[in-house]
Design an enzyme around this catalytic site. Structure first.
Site, short mmCIF file in Angstrom:
data_model
loop_
_atom_site.label_atom_id
_atom_site.label_comp_id
_atom_site.label_asym_id
_atom_site.label_seq_id
_atom_site.Cartn_x
_atom_site.Cartn_y
_atom_site.Cartn_z
N ASP A 116 0.82 -1.21 0.00
CA ASP A 116 0.00 0.00 0.00
C ASP A 116 0.86 1.26 0.00
OD1 ASP A 116 -2.58 -0.60 -0.35
OD2 ASP A 116 -3.22 -0.37 1.72
N ASP A 167 -8.75 -3.66 1.45
CA ASP A 167 -8.73 -3.04 2.78
C ASP A 167 -9.68 -3.74 3.75
OD1 ASP A 167 -6.91 -1.08 1.98
OD2 ASP A 167 -8.50 0.11 1.10
#
Length: 426
Positions: free
Chosen positions: A360, A413
Site C-alpha cells: 500500500d 482493505d
C-alpha cells in the site's frame, strides 16, 4: 488534490488565498442551466460559500479573447468576463477585467484538468478586488458555446460551498466494512465449529476421520502459507500495473464481467447458507449437472436470481442508486472469500499484513516518483475511462456534501484484515 497540496504553491501579500473549488452555475434567459466546477485563484477576494449569497451576473465573452489588452466590447460593466488562458499572466487578465468594470473573471484552461492560478514571486501591486476562477477546457468551451448560440442573456453565479466537518458517508462506509468483517468472521468460526462437531460425532460412531484443529480439512477451503502470502505482493503489483497501463473503457468492461462472475458466486453462496435453515430438504437434495458436479436444488433455485441481479447491475451501473447493488455483490464476494481462503496461523497472518502494508505504501505514495502520479489512486478513480472507478470497491454517496461524489474503500482493505480477524475468531 486542490486542498491537500495547498502548501506547495507560494503565498505572497495580496496573493495568499487558499485554493478552493468553485461552482459556476449558468443561467440562460432566466432559466437555470448546467453547473460547472473550477478552482479559485490565489489572488482576489474570497468567494462566498452559500448560493443565496452569490449574485447572478451577466456573462460576456472577452474581445480580445485572451484579455491581455483592454476589452473592446462595452458589455463588460458589472458582469463576469470569460477569457482564454495564455499570452499573459493571470494577474494581468484580472487587473484588465477589473479596470473594465467586470465583477469577476472566468479563465478557460488549455487542458481538461484544473490548474492552480498563482502569482510570481517578483509581482507587486496585487490589489485585485474581483474573483478569478479557472475552468477546465470542456467547461469553458460549453459556456462559450452558450454565449455564441443564444441570443438571450447568459448569466453565472460563483460560490464555493464548504465541505461538512464530518463526512457521514465515511462513517457508514466504516460501519459497512467492519460489519462485513464481523459477519464473515463469525460465519467462518461457526463453520469451523460445525466441522469439528461433525468429526467428533463420526469418531463416536467409530468412523476413522482425520480431525483438524480448525476444520480446515473440509472441502473447498484454501489455507495460505508464508510463500503465498509473500507472493501476494508480487502478483498484486503486477495486476495493478496491468490495470494502470491498460485502463480504458473495454478493460473496465472486462473487470465488470469478472466482478459479476465473482459477485454471482458470492451472492449465491450467502443466500444458500441463509435459506438452507428454512429449506433443509432442498438444501440437502442434490442433482448432477454437467461441468458443475453435484448441485443442491436450493442452489439451482437461487442461481438465476443471482445472475439476473448481477446482469441488471452491469447494465444500469451508471444510474444513481446502482451503488447499492454493487455493495451487495461486493459484500457477498468478500464474505465468501473469507470462508474459502483461510490464514492457518499467526505467522502467516503477520507476513500477509506486513507485505500488504508495504504494498500500500509503495503504490499509493512512492509510485508518484516513478509514474508522476499515484498508481493506486489513478486505478481506483478509473482514469482514462468514463466510469467512476473500478468495480472492486464498496462505495457510498456523500449525500450531505454539496460537492457530491462517493466515499470508497477497496476490497483489499476489508479482505486482508478480515482474514486475520476470521482466524482469531476460529
Amino acid at each position: 488534490d486542490i486542498v491537500h497540496q495547498d502548501d506547495q504553491a507560494p503565498k505572497i501579500p495580496g496573493c495568499n488565498n487558499d485554493f478552493v473549488l468553485v461552482k459556476v452555475q449558468s443561467w440562460v434567459g432566466g432559466n437555470e442551466g448546467d453547473e460547472f466546477v473550477g478552482v479559485g485563484a490565489r489572488f482576489g477576494p474570497k468567494i462566498v460559500s452559500k448560493e443565496k449569497q452569490a449574485t447572478r451576473e451577466p456573462l460576456t465573452l472577452a474581445d480580445p479573447i485572451h484579455a491581455c489588452a483592454p476589452p473592446k466590447n462595452k458589455l463588460v460593466s458589472g458582469g463576469v468576463l470569460l477569457v482564454e488562458r495564455g499570452k499573459c499572466k493571470f494577474t494581468k487578465k484580472a487587473k484588465l477585467a477589473e479596470a473594465a468594470g467586470a465583477s469577476g473573471i472566468l479563465i478557460i484552461n488549455s487542458g481538461t484538468e484544473l490548474y492552480k492560478m498563482v502569482c510570481e514571486k517578483n509581482e507587486t501591486e496585487l490589489d485585485i478586488h474581483i474573483p478569478a476562477v479557472l475552468l477546465p477546457k470542456d467547461a469553458g468551451q460549453a459556456l462559450r458555446s452558450l454565449l455564441t448560440a443564444n441570443t438571450s442573456s447568459v448569466g453565472v453565479q460563483l460560490y464555493s460551498p464548504d465541505r461538512p466537518v464530518v463526512d457521514t458517508a465515511e462513517v457508514f462506509l466504516w460501519l459497512m466494512a467492519v460489519g462485513t468483517v464481523l459477519c464473515a468472521s463469525y460465519w467462518s468460526a461457526w463453520s469451523a465449529r460445525e466441522a469439528v462437531t461433525e468429526q467428533e460425532k463420526l469418531l463416536k460412531d467409530g468412523h476413522e476421520v482425520s480431525l483438524t484443529v480448525e476444520g480446515g480439512g473440509s472441502s473447498g477451503i484454501v489455507d495460505i502459507n508464508v510463500i503465498s502470502a509473500m507472493m501476494f505482493v508480487v502478483v498484486a503489483s503486477c495486476f495493478l500495473i496491468m490495470l494502470y497501463k491498460l485502463m480504458s473503457a473495454w478493460f473496465i468492461d472486462l473487470l465488470v464481467v469478472i466482478f459479476c462472475i465473482g459477485g454471482v458466486e458470492g451472492l449465491q453462496t450467502c443466500l444458500v447458507a441463509i435459506l438452507s435453515r428454512w429449506f433443509t430438504s432442498a438444501a440437502g437434495s442434490f442433482v448432477k449437472v454437467p461441468f458443475f458436479g453435484a448441485i443442491s436444488y436450493l442452489t439451482m433455485a437461487v442461481s438465476p436470481f443471482c445472475v439476473v441481479f448481477a446482469v441488471l447491475w452491469a447494465i444500469y451501473r451508471q444510474f444513481p442508486y446502482a451503488w447499492i447493488a454493487q455493495d451487495i455483490l461486493g459484500i457477498a464476494l468478500i464474505v465468501t472469500v473469507i470462508q474459502i481462503v483461510r490464514v492457518p496461523n499467526l505467522k502467516v497472518g503477520s507476513v500477509l499484513l506486513s507485505c500488504a502494508f508495504l504494498y500500500d505504501i509503495f503504490w499509493v505514495f512512492v509510485s508518484k516518483s516513478l509514474f508522476h502520479e499515484s498508481v493506486m489512486i489513478a486505478v481506483a478513480r478509473g482514469d482514462n475511462t468514463d466510469e467512476d472507478g473500478v468495480p472492486m470497491l464498496l462505495k457510498i454517496p456523500r449525500m450531505f456534501d454539496p460537492w457530491g461524489g462517493y466515499s470508497i474503500i477497496g476490497f483489499g482493505d476489508i479482505l486482508l484484515p478480515g482474514l486475520v480477524v476470521a482466524f482469531a475468531m476460529r
